[in-house]
Write a protein that holds these residues in place. Structure first.
Motif, short mmCIF file in Angstrom:
data_model
loop_
_atom_site.label_atom_id
_atom_site.label_comp_id
_atom_site.label_asym_id
_atom_site.label_seq_id
_atom_site.Cartn_x
_atom_site.Cartn_y
_atom_site.Cartn_z
N GLY A 232 0.81 -1.20 0.00
CA GLY A 232 0.00 0.00 0.00
C GLY A 232 0.85 1.26 0.00
O GLY A 232 2.06 1.22 0.22
N ASP A 274 -5.17 0.95 7.50
CA ASP A 274 -5.19 0.58 6.08
C ASP A 274 -6.60 0.79 5.55
O ASP A 274 -7.58 0.43 6.21
CB ASP A 274 -4.82 -0.90 5.90
N LYS A 283 -1.96 3.14 3.26
CA LYS A 283 -1.56 2.97 4.66
C LYS A 283 -1.56 4.37 5.27
O LYS A 283 -0.56 5.09 5.22
CB LYS A 283 -0.19 2.31 4.76
#
Length: 478
Positions: A232, A274, A283
């Motif tokens: 992420g 997240d 994130k």
């Protein structure tokens, strides 16, 4: 591999509609056949005789306890049996899957019955490990199985599927074939110098290295994008106190995760979550509002904010559109100017004091180049625009490649990256050896180092302890 037949529950432990037990090994069919019965027309039970059944067939019946001859067996569960004979199975061994009623208790009861009949409980990842050791998949494909299981976004899933399809494997094998040809020729020439000359060898080797090295460089370079795809986008939410950072976090999470008050300095530590926006995984790091403060705890929070900005891939700078832009706002924007990011002009649902044109003028005067989006944490206005911007910033090339045959490879695995770096270093040593006109037998050492490092990626050069380390983190039953 010990040659034993193994079994495990392959589905989640929570109650569900069905549970699946996976059995693999030389005794899989034989043992399950002892426990699997079908009903006759008079409702009596008879063995289903799986031993003679064709591969890739499904059979309906009952798992029952073993009994003495002549006694009717006790029914444990009503099941479907999926039979897959070697080598056309996940492990390349005989595999039987028992699809039983869902529920932890009944699945465990069926598993206990298998173990009582001589089957060993599988270790985590042992089915995939057997697939690797039996040559059905290489190590990159085995590792991609866990990437698929742990994927948190469409992009991560697609990238893992590419790895499972063999994109890394094909490239590594093609590079190793070139190196193997060069190594074989060099060793033959060293063994028989009267008949095999090495005059043209350096040029040939250089040509091959010029093909291999850019591919390795590209894989290493793309690994940072691979990390973002897999883990992420590290996104720091920054701004002065009370501009709406925590409200933005709650809006994007659709939950009251962060405390929201009118009191400046409420957020005193970083808060990480997240979240997916469309197909993008963020994130998110909600940071303390940046301001001068005498509060010791808040000071620590502000210091963590600076660290979060430094470590982030992307910054979301939040301004309050219901107030005038302050010097502190401009200071914060300057802190993030080196990072990709966006300015959210928050509270667009309130009376507008600062608009996009005014912010554009301010950032141009301060040589700051960022997109600006009108946003409302109260209504969610601007979320779709933010999603599009994130996709274009990080994944535009990835999306284009999905629709073409010219796909980049994004390494997401740290072990594979380390092997690539080792291969790169060995190529550097190899070129140095050639430039210094050192004896040709030293070239063999460097060539084999490159060959071995690349082999470790796909598992051609792998020791048992490394294989054990890789597969121990897999799910049970996978």
């Amino acid at each position: 591999m010990d040659g034993q037949t193994i079994a495990a529950i392959a589905t989640a432990s929570a109650n569900g509609s069905i549970s699946i037990l996976r059995v693999s090994g030389p005794e899989a069919v034989c043992v399950v056949d002892k426990l699997f019965y079908k009903k006759c027309s008079d409702s009596s039970l008879k063995t289903a005789n799986l031993e003679t059944a064709a591969s890739h067939t499904i059979h309906y019946g009952f798992i029952c306890t073993n009994t003495d001859a002549g006694d009717q067996p006790e029914i444990i569960d009503e099941v479907l049996i999926l039979l897959m004979r070697a080598p056309k199975s996940y492990t390349a061994e005989d595999v039987v899957e028992i699809h039983c009623h869902g529920g932890a208790y009944i699945a465990k009861k069926n598993l206990d019955l298998l173990i009582e009949n001589g089957i060993r409980l599988a270790e985590p990842g042992e089915f995939t490990k057997r697939a690797f050791l039996n040559g059905r998949i290489d190590l990159t494909q085995a590792e991609s199985v866990m990437e698929i299981i742990s994927a948190k976004s469409d992009i991560a899933l697609k990238n893992a599927e590419n790895h499972l399809a063999g994109d890394v494997k094909k490239l590594i094998i093609s590079m190793r074939e070139l190196l193997l040809t060069d190594t074989a020729y060099l060793e033959a020439a060293l063994d028989d110098p009267e008949h095999i000359e090495l005059d043209d060898f350096p040029a040939t080797l250089n040509n091959h290295l010029n093909q291999i090295e850019p591919e390795i460089d590209r894989l290493i370079s793309n690994s940072e994008n691979g990390r973002i795809i897999s883990d992420g986008i590290k996104t720091a939410i920054v701004g002065r106190p009370n501009v709406g950072k925590s409200s933005f976090l709650n809006c994007i999470l659709r939950a009251d995760r962060a405390i929201v008050t009118d009191i400046p300095g409420t957020t005193r530590d970083t808060l990480e979550e997240d979240v997916r926006i469309g197909s993008v995984l963020l994130k998110l790091i909600d940071t303390a509002g940046i301001r001068s403060t005498e509060d010791t705890i808040e000071k620590i929070g502000v210091e963590k904010t600076y660290a979060s900005i430094e470590e982030s891939d992307f910054t979301i700078c939040i301004l309050d559109s219901s107030e005038e832009i302050t010097e502190k706002d401009i200071e914060i924007l300057k802190l993030t100017e080196e990072k990709p990011g966006v300015i959210l002009l928050n509270k667009s649902d309130l009376n507008e004091v600062t608009n996009i044109e005014k912010v554009k003028e301010i950032i141009q005067n301060n040589n700051i180049n960022k997109n600006i989006i009108n946003f409302s944490a109260a209504t969610g206005e601007g979320l779709k625009t933010l999603e599009t911007l994130l996709e274009e910033t990080f994944f535009k090339e990835f999306y284009q490649e999905i629709n073409t045959n010219n796909k980049e490879i994004y390494i997401t695995n740290t072990r594979q990256k380390e092997c690539l770096i080792n291969a790169k270093n060995s190529i550097t040593n190899l070129r140095r050896t050639m430039q210094q006109n050192l004896p040709e037998d030293l070239l063999t050492v460097d060539l084999l180092d490159v060959y071995k490092s690349l082999g470790l990626i796909v598992g051609e050069e792998v020791e048992d302890d490394l294989a054990d380390k890789i597969f121990k983190d897999f799910c049970m039953g996978k």
